[in-house]
Every structure is written in structure tokens, then in C-alpha cells.
Motif scaffolding. Sequence first.
Motif, PDB file in Angstrom:
ATOM      1  N   LEU A   1       0.780  -1.334   0.057  1.00 60.55           N
ATOM      2  CA  LEU A   1      -0.192   0.018   0.108  1.00 60.55           C
ATOM      3  C   LEU A   1       0.712   1.234   0.062  1.00 60.55           C
ATOM      4  CD1 LEU A   1      -3.040  -0.705   2.390  1.00 60.55           C
ATOM      5  CD2 LEU A   1      -2.988  -0.361  -0.382  1.00 60.55           C
ATOM      6  N   ASN A   2       2.081   1.117   0.393  1.00 59.63           N
ATOM      7  CA  ASN A   2       2.819   2.280   0.389  1.00 59.63           C
ATOM      8  C   ASN A   2       4.242   2.131  -0.744  1.00 59.63           C
ATOM      9  OD1 ASN A   2       1.790   3.319   2.856  1.00 59.63           O
ATOM     10  ND2 ASN A   2       2.611   1.497   4.013  1.00 59.63           N
ATOM     11  N   SER A   3       3.906   1.528  -1.680  1.00 60.36           N
ATOM     12  CA  SER A   3       4.900   1.339  -2.480  1.00 60.36           C
ATOM     13  C   SER A   3       4.552   1.707  -4.097  1.00 60.36           C
ATOM     14  CB  SER A   3       5.196  -0.314  -3.005  1.00 60.36           C
ATOM     15  OG  SER A   3       4.030  -0.906  -3.607  1.00 60.36           O
ATOM     16  N   SER A   4       5.369   2.021  -5.001  1.00 57.39           N
ATOM     17  CA  SER A   4       4.962   2.463  -6.493  1.00 57.39           C
ATOM     18  C   SER A   4       4.021   1.430  -7.115  1.00 57.39           C
ATOM     19  CB  SER A   4       6.218   2.911  -6.978  1.00 57.39           C
ATOM     20  OG  SER A   4       7.107   1.757  -7.067  1.00 57.39           O
ATOM     21  N   LEU A   5       4.290   0.273  -6.686  1.00 59.01           N
ATOM     22  CA  LEU A   5       3.567  -0.788  -7.460  1.00 59.01           C
ATOM     23  C   LEU A   5       1.890  -0.758  -7.441  1.00 59.01           C
ATOM     24  CD1 LEU A   5       4.930  -4.124  -6.071  1.00 59.01           C
ATOM     25  CD2 LEU A   5       5.270  -3.145  -8.220  1.00 59.01           C
TER      26      LEU A   5
ATOM     27  N   THR B   1      -6.482   0.874  10.048  1.00 60.06           N
ATOM     28  CA  THR B   1      -5.736   2.022  10.344  1.00 60.06           C
ATOM     29  C   THR B   1      -4.618   2.035   8.909  1.00 60.06           C
ATOM     30  OG1 THR B   1      -5.671   1.575  12.462  1.00 60.06           O
ATOM     31  CG2 THR B   1      -3.800   2.751  11.753  1.00 60.06           C
ATOM     32  N   SER B   2      -4.396   0.725   8.503  1.00 58.10           N
ATOM     33  CA  SER B   2      -3.582   0.884   7.121  1.00 58.10           C
ATOM     34  C   SER B   2      -4.300   1.334   6.123  1.00 58.10           C
ATOM     35  CB  SER B   2      -2.831  -0.725   7.183  1.00 58.10           C
ATOM     36  OG  SER B   2      -2.039  -0.951   7.957  1.00 58.10           O
ATOM     37  N   LEU B   3      -5.527   1.180   5.922  1.00 52.06           N
ATOM     38  CA  LEU B   3      -6.420   1.377   4.785  1.00 52.06           C
ATOM     39  C   LEU B   3      -6.715   2.998   4.598  1.00 52.06           C
ATOM     40  CD1 LEU B   3      -8.926  -1.695   5.073  1.00 52.06           C
ATOM     41  CD2 LEU B   3      -7.251  -1.215   3.314  1.00 52.06           C
TER      42      LEU B   3
ATOM     43  N   SER C   1      -5.611   3.302  -9.690  1.00 54.10           N
ATOM     44  CA  SER C   1      -6.532   2.572 -10.371  1.00 54.10           C
ATOM     45  C   SER C   1      -7.150   1.441  -9.520  1.00 54.10           C
ATOM     46  CB  SER C   1      -6.080   1.894 -11.739  1.00 54.10           C
ATOM     47  OG  SER C   1      -5.328   1.002 -11.548  1.00 54.10           O
ATOM     48  N   PHE C   2      -8.511   1.276  -9.843  1.00 56.29           N
ATOM     49  CA  PHE C   2      -9.268   0.000  -8.871  1.00 56.29           C
ATOM     50  C   PHE C   2      -8.740  -1.236  -9.449  1.00 56.29           C
ATOM     51  CE2 PHE C   2     -11.786  -2.488  -6.952  1.00 56.29           C
ATOM     52  CZ  PHE C   2     -12.546  -3.312  -7.875  1.00 56.29           C
ATOM     53  N   ALA C   3      -8.194  -1.179 -10.922  1.00 57.52           N
ATOM     54  CA  ALA C   3      -7.754  -2.620 -11.240  1.00 57.52           C
ATOM     55  C   ALA C   3      -6.491  -3.019 -10.646  1.00 57.52           C
ATOM     56  CB  ALA C   3      -7.604  -2.449 -12.837  1.00 57.52           C
ATOM     57  N   LYS C   4      -5.360  -2.062 -10.285  1.00 58.76           N
ATOM     58  CA  LYS C   4      -4.437  -2.510  -9.534  1.00 58.76           C
ATOM     59  C   LYS C   4      -4.668  -2.639  -8.178  1.00 58.76           C
ATOM     60  CE  LYS C   4      -0.979  -1.013 -12.761  1.00 58.76           C
ATOM     61  NZ  LYS C   4       0.202   0.081 -13.012  1.00 58.76           N
ATOM     62  N   THR C   5      -5.546  -1.959  -7.568  1.00 59.81           N
ATOM     63  CA  THR C   5      -5.908  -2.040  -6.141  1.00 59.81           C
ATOM     64  C   THR C   5      -6.451  -3.488  -5.819  1.00 59.81           C
ATOM     65  OG1 THR C   5      -6.218   0.419  -6.223  1.00 59.81           O
ATOM     66  CG2 THR C   5      -7.063  -1.034  -4.091  1.00 59.81           C
ATOM     67  N   SER C   6      -7.382  -3.935  -6.835  1.00 57.26           N
ATOM     68  CA  SER C   6      -7.982  -5.029  -6.500  1.00 57.26           C
ATOM     69  C   SER C   6      -7.075  -6.329  -6.635  1.00 57.26           C
ATOM     70  CB  SER C   6      -9.176  -5.170  -7.529  1.00 57.26           C
ATOM     71  OG  SER C   6      -8.601  -5.426  -8.908  1.00 57.26           O
ATOM     72  N   ASP C   7      -5.974  -6.316  -7.384  1.00 57.21           N
ATOM     73  CA  ASP C   7      -4.882  -6.912  -7.536  1.00 57.21           C
ATOM     74  C   ASP C   7      -4.067  -7.317  -6.316  1.00 57.21           C
ATOM     75  OD1 ASP C   7      -5.787  -7.698  -9.897  1.00 57.21           O
ATOM     76  OD2 ASP C   7      -4.214  -6.417 -10.912  1.00 57.21           O
ATOM     77  N   ILE C   8      -4.216  -6.635  -5.268  1.00 54.30           N
ATOM     78  CA  ILE C   8      -3.418  -6.438  -4.159  1.00 54.30           C
ATOM     79  C   ILE C   8      -3.639  -7.982  -3.211  1.00 54.30           C
ATOM     80  CG2 ILE C   8      -2.515  -5.825  -1.955  1.00 54.30           C
ATOM     81  CD1 ILE C   8      -3.087  -2.963  -3.028  1.00 54.30           C
ATOM     82  N   PRO C   9      -2.942  -9.007  -3.036  1.00 45.91           N
ATOM     83  CA  PRO C   9      -3.226  -9.933  -2.176  1.00 45.91           C
ATOM     84  C   PRO C   9      -3.489  -9.629  -0.944  1.00 45.91           C
ATOM     85  CG  PRO C   9      -1.240 -10.550  -3.304  1.00 45.91           C
ATOM     86  CD  PRO C   9      -1.448  -8.870  -3.555  1.00 45.91           C
TER      87      PRO C   9
ATOM     88  N   ASN D   1      -3.165   9.055   1.903  1.00 42.99           N
ATOM     89  CA  ASN D   1      -1.642   9.140   1.284  1.00 42.99           C
ATOM     90  C   ASN D   1      -1.911   8.982  -0.173  1.00 42.99           C
ATOM     91  OD1 ASN D   1      -0.405   9.661   3.452  1.00 42.99           O
ATOM     92  ND2 ASN D   1       0.379   7.590   3.682  1.00 42.99           N
ATOM     93  N   LYS D   2      -2.976   8.771  -0.652  1.00 46.97           N
ATOM     94  CA  LYS D   2      -3.516   8.628  -2.304  1.00 46.97           C
ATOM     95  C   LYS D   2      -2.902   7.648  -2.840  1.00 46.97           C
ATOM     96  CE  LYS D   2      -4.635  13.584  -2.086  1.00 46.97           C
ATOM     97  NZ  LYS D   2      -4.536  14.786  -2.978  1.00 46.97           N
ATOM     98  N   LYS D   3      -2.448   6.623  -1.839  1.00 48.43           N
ATOM     99  CA  LYS D   3      -2.036   5.205  -2.532  1.00 48.43           C
ATOM    100  C   LYS D   3      -3.102   4.292  -3.183  1.00 48.43           C
ATOM    101  CE  LYS D   3       2.186   6.202  -1.195  1.00 48.43           C
ATOM    102  NZ  LYS D   3       3.164   6.525  -2.386  1.00 48.43           N
ATOM    103  N   THR D   4      -4.523   4.620  -2.859  1.00 45.41           N
ATOM    104  CA  THR D   4      -5.802   4.187  -3.244  1.00 45.41           C
ATOM    105  C   THR D   4      -6.924   5.292  -2.775  1.00 45.41           C
ATOM    106  OG1 THR D   4      -7.094   2.159  -3.368  1.00 45.41           O
ATOM    107  CG2 THR D   4      -6.274   2.978  -0.987  1.00 45.41           C
ATOM    108  N   SER D   5      -8.202   4.981  -3.303  1.00 45.04           N
ATOM    109  CA  SER D   5      -8.916   6.079  -3.104  1.00 45.04           C
ATOM    110  C   SER D   5     -10.335   5.141  -2.151  1.00 45.04           C
ATOM    111  CB  SER D   5      -9.460   6.522  -4.282  1.00 45.04           C
ATOM    112  OG  SER D   5     -10.193   5.521  -4.950  1.00 45.04           O
ATOM    113  N   ALA D   6     -11.040   6.021  -1.952  1.00 43.67           N
ATOM    114  CA  ALA D   6     -12.185   5.453  -1.180  1.00 43.67           C
ATOM    115  C   ALA D   6     -12.891   4.705  -1.885  1.00 43.67           C
ATOM    116  CB  ALA D   6     -13.034   6.505  -0.205  1.00 43.67           C
TER     117      ALA D   6
END
Length: 531
Positions: free
Chosen positions: A27-31, A51-53, A35-43, A59-64
Motif C-alpha cells: 500500500l505504500n509502494s509505487s506498485l 488503520t492501514s487502509l 486505479s481500481f484494477a491494480k488495487t484489486s490485485d493486491i493479495p 496518502n492517495k495510494k488508493t481511494s475510498a
Amino acid sequence: MIDKTMTRRQFNKLLTAGVIVSAEGLLNSSLVATSFAKTSDIPALGSYSATSLIKAIKNKKTSATELLKYFIDRHKRLDPIINAVVTTDFEGALKRAQKADEALSRGETWGPLHGLPMTIKDNIEVAGMLTTYGFSYFKNYRPTKNADVVQSLLDAGAIIFGKTNLPALGKDTQSFNDVFGQTNNPWDIEKTPGGSSGGSAAALAAGLTGLEIGNDIGGSIRLPTHFCGVYGHKPSYNIVSMHGGKKPWKKKHSNYPADIDLAVKGPLARSAEDLKLAMDVIVAPPYYQRKAIKIKLPDSRKSKLKEFRVGLWIDDSLYPPDNDVGNCLQKMVTELTKTGVNLKNEKPDIDLKQCHWLRGDLETATTSHFPPSGNYEWAMSQVKTLKEDDHSGTARWVRAMTGTHRDWNKLNEERAIMRQKWEDYFQDFDVLLCPVARIAAHDHDHTKLASRTIQFDNETLNYWDVVGPWNSLSLVSYLPSTVAPIGFTPSGLPVGVQIIGPYLEDYTSIQFAKLLERMNGSYKPPKGFEF
């Protein structure tokens, strides 16, 4: 891009080789792009702490919006297996999530829960959302006003997208009803997730929600978190508002509803840190009192394990845990000993059986006016037929249901003595560790609670005497109690420990749970719910 079909072993192999980073690091990496497509790929994103979410959103690594869509996807794929999130408002939640993202893009933050998708136990009122109490009579009821605790969550920026299952009117330690059916335990669907906040704990364990709020008057937060391997906190009595929208069985709405003895609302989560996060938001008096009254809880007494003075009460001659639960508790004690923590086998001067019975009497008395009214009429018809030496469960229930105010004063005086004994105990100890229940999660059993039995060490015992006694300790005396997972039985079922703290020192028991979490490692999802 990470292949969602990879096995846990393959994922761990890549993790060890450094090809991908840890779950927390993702969640804190450049990977991770926005985009939701990449967020949904996170195992195992569904196993992350709230707290992490929230940190990832801010930090705009993902969105609500992306995160909510992730939970919607998991709900569609995985909830049919366990039937935990039984009511949803995805459309309304998506609109709020989009507004949360727009606000953040302008540099605005709604609060400490900004953009977090979460669910709420079905019997806690959310304006406009179906609130059935698991009872068919209320299957179409939609409150027009939020419960105070819900309003606090919304004011802090949370996005409530669904309601979780419970037993009818919350009156069972399992979660099934005629409206939505049975909820299953994600660790073994043949087992119950517990109750009455069973849907809450199951949804968290399965990664279907970011955070949960339940309520507890008989272990209803603590038993499900123990059965499902997540964290839960029963707050000190009367520090989280129990007031809500209009109850459907009341003819008139009142801004001053009567407080209920024993009952509390509290958080369930995948991390002890999330319990603190939620408590910071929800600890407050009823809204009509907030113009003059504020509640500020003291910080934890200690910050490090070695500083804590820890009392142990992990066994009892009348209500011992079974071998599987007992072994997990003993293993925890062994591991704690290695850290140098100050442990002592010493309990307060309280009889567990007496406390167990007192809780039953107080709970029956305080809910004696609840529906259905026929319970009281039946008890009145029976009370004069009881023999003086009849101390069976039914006899105690009948007497408590029909007791006079004088009878209640006697119970309350007995409780006051216990409270003083706890206060004396906590002069020498910071927390007490004890079981949550005598067993891990058991098979579904829809027989009537009053006559239900269960096999325990080759004996047929009264069901409530197996799952109930230990959670009476903190409940009767209004104490905070935190449940933290500590291990698994040989068959792979979770086991938790109950951490009881001093009155109004909720952050002390939560801090100890956080330290246990560091010792035992962060939450891992059940098989089949990793991705």
C-alpha cells in the motif's frame, strides 16, 4: 502485475525472494497506482487493518471509491459462503465514497476514518438502511435517524455500506434468524461464528469489511471475536452512547430513552490498533448531553510488555477450558514469560460461579420489559410454583424476571461489592488474562438456548455454562475487556484471550492487546479468503 490466482505458497516464495514487497508495504509502494484494477490485485487487501487502509487513502495510494469497490467485489464472491453481510447499500456508499475522494483532492479531510468502508451490526440503526433485529416482525423497518454511535462514525468520515447478521433480537450466542438465515464461521463453515455479533466477526475474518461495531450484554462482542480469530473490545459501561433511532416496538419516540444496565456498544477489528482508532471516535455521551459533558479516557498505564503487572486466571475448578483452549492459553503464558513480563497466578477475590449467576440475574432483570411481553406473563404464572431450594437456570430466570425493586437492590449491592474487589485488585495489577469461553467455535446448533446442551470432555453440559461464565467477570462489574487472538486448536480453529482492565482504563487493556499482536504477528485470513 500480481496474478490473483497464485497460491499462498507461490506468493510467499516471491515475497521471500524480494520480487514483491510485504502486504503492508504494497500500500505504500509505487506498485500501487490509483486505479481500481491494480488495487484489486493486491493479495489479502481484505486482511489489512483499518488503520492501514485509512493511511493509504489519505496518502492517495488508493481511494475510498476503489477500496469500496474492492469490498463490493469480495462481498459478491465470498459472502455467499458465510452469509455475514446481509443488508447492503452499495449505491449510497459509492456516492459518499466519491464525495470523500473529491474532498481529499481539495485537501479536505473529514476525520480520522476518512473514506473507510465499514459495516454495522443489524440492530444498530442507520438512517434509511434496513434494520431488522433478525426478527421477521421488523423485516421492513427502516429507521429515520442514526444511532448516536453511527453518527459519530459518519462524522469521523466512515462510509457504511452494509449491516451484518445476528440472532433474533440478539438473544443467542450464535447467529441465525428467520429473516436472513445462518451465518457461518470463515475458519470452518460447519461452525458458528458466535453471537450475537457473529456476522460482525465473520465479516471481518473473511475480509469483507474494514471495521465493525457490535454490542455486548452477554459476551456478544467477545465470544464471536474469540470464535473468529479477530479483535474485539467491550468498553467500560456507559462511555459509548447506546441511544439510537426510534425502536420499532415503541409507540412514541423519545429523546431520552432509558439506559440499559450492562449493555455496551464497542468495536471489532482485525488489529488492536483499530480498536483504539474506533474508541477514539465513538467514546462519548448521548448527543443530548454533549453540549455539557465530554469523556476523556486516561492513557494506558504502561506502554511496554515488561512494564505491565499481569494477573493470570486461566483455569477454574468449576469452569475449566477444554484441552485445546487451555493449551493455547498456556502457550501464550510461556511466550509472555520469555519477554520478561511480570506474570502472577493471582485473581481477584471473586467466585466465578457467583459472578456467572449474578450476570444472568441482572441481565434478565434489565431486559424484563423487552418484547415479547408473553415472557413476563409466563414467568408470573410460574414464580409461585417454585420450590425454595430450586436453583435451576429456569428458576433463577423466573425469579429475576418477576423480581421486585428490592430484589434488584440486593443484586446491585452484590455487584457493588464485586466492583470494589476489582478496584482493590487493580491496585496491584494492570490487567487480568483469562479465557473468553471454555471451548473454540462449535457446530451450529439451532435448538432453544434455554434447553441447549453441548458435549464437553465426554460430558453433556448446559450450553451456557460452557460459553458464558468467563465473560461475566468484566460485564457484571462494568469493566473494559479486550479480546485478542493468540493461536489455533489442532483442528485450525482460532482461540482468543480476554484481557480485563480497570474501570474506565480501556486503553490499558487495548494497549496490552497491541503488544500481544506484536508478539504473535498480524492477522492472517482463513483459507479460501486470502484473495
